[in-house]
Design a protein around this motif. Structure first.
Motif, PDB file in Angstrom:
ATOM      1  N   SER A  50       0.829  -1.207   0.000  1.00  0.00           N
ATOM      2  CA  SER A  50       0.000   0.000   0.000  1.00  0.00           C
ATOM      3  C   SER A  50       0.866   1.262   0.000  1.00  0.00           C
ATOM      4  N   ARG A  51       1.904   1.258   0.817  1.00  0.00           N
ATOM      5  CA  ARG A  51       2.784   2.430   0.896  1.00  0.00           C
ATOM      6  C   ARG A  51       3.555   2.621  -0.407  1.00  0.00           C
ATOM      7  N   THR A  53       2.563   1.825  -3.352  1.00  0.00           N
ATOM      8  CA  THR A  53       1.608   2.350  -4.324  1.00  0.00           C
ATOM      9  C   THR A  53       1.437   3.855  -4.143  1.00  0.00           C
ATOM     10  N   GLU A  54       1.349   4.304  -2.886  1.00  0.00           N
ATOM     11  CA  GLU A  54       1.243   5.733  -2.619  1.00  0.00           C
ATOM     12  C   GLU A  54       2.483   6.475  -3.125  1.00  0.00           C
ATOM     13  N   ILE A  55       3.657   5.922  -2.868  1.00  0.00           N
ATOM     14  CA  ILE A  55       4.898   6.553  -3.304  1.00  0.00           C
ATOM     15  C   ILE A  55       4.948   6.629  -4.828  1.00  0.00           C
ATOM     16  N   LYS A  56       4.514   5.559  -5.502  1.00  0.00           N
ATOM     17  CA  LYS A  56       4.506   5.545  -6.968  1.00  0.00           C
ATOM     18  C   LYS A  56       3.585   6.632  -7.510  1.00  0.00           C
ATOM     19  N   ASP A  57       2.402   6.785  -6.920  1.00  0.00           N
ATOM     20  CA  ASP A  57       1.463   7.810  -7.375  1.00  0.00           C
ATOM     21  C   ASP A  57       2.034   9.210  -7.191  1.00  0.00           C
ATOM     22  N   ILE A  58       2.658   9.451  -6.042  1.00  0.00           N
ATOM     23  CA  ILE A  58       3.260  10.758  -5.786  1.00  0.00           C
ATOM     24  C   ILE A  58       4.384  11.031  -6.781  1.00  0.00           C
ATOM     25  N   SER A  59       5.203  10.018  -7.058  1.00  0.00           N
ATOM     26  CA  SER A  59       6.317  10.182  -8.000  1.00  0.00           C
ATOM     27  C   SER A  59       5.809  10.474  -9.401  1.00  0.00           C
ATOM     28  N   LYS A  61       2.978  11.941 -10.244  1.00  0.00           N
ATOM     29  CA  LYS A  61       2.467  13.316 -10.275  1.00  0.00           C
ATOM     30  C   LYS A  61       3.617  14.310 -10.377  1.00  0.00           C
TER      31      LYS A  61
END
Length: 81
Positions: A50-51, A53-59, A61
């Motif tokens: 889960s974490r 995935t969050e990091i990938k989304d932020i990267s 963007k």
């Protein structure tokens, strides 16, 4: 996907505790301990997934923003004044 892994890990932890508490022999205690341990690993794996995935989304963007800014600078530099 990560939420499902976390949920299954929590269920496995609960099952391990219940198997350990209801054990009638040593093999059932071992089974409960192994179920608990595997549940902890599954829970941790789901949280890590889960974490990430969050990091990938932020990267993604941030990368889109950098690409947009650099293309705007390149267009403004090429435009005649």
């Amino acid at each position: 996907m990560a939420a499902l892994i976390v949920f299954l890990g929590a269920v496995q932890i609960l099952g391990g505790v219940l198997a350990y508490l209801d054990a009638v022999s040593a093999i059932h205690q071992i089974l409960g301990a192994v179920m608990y341990g595997m549940g902890v690993l599954s829970l941790a794996m789901g949280l890590i997934l889960s974490r990430l995935t969050e990091i990938k989304d932020i990267s993604e963007k941030h990368l889109r923003r950098v690409i947009t800014q650099s293309s705007e600078k390149a267009e403004s530099a090429q435009a005649p004044r």
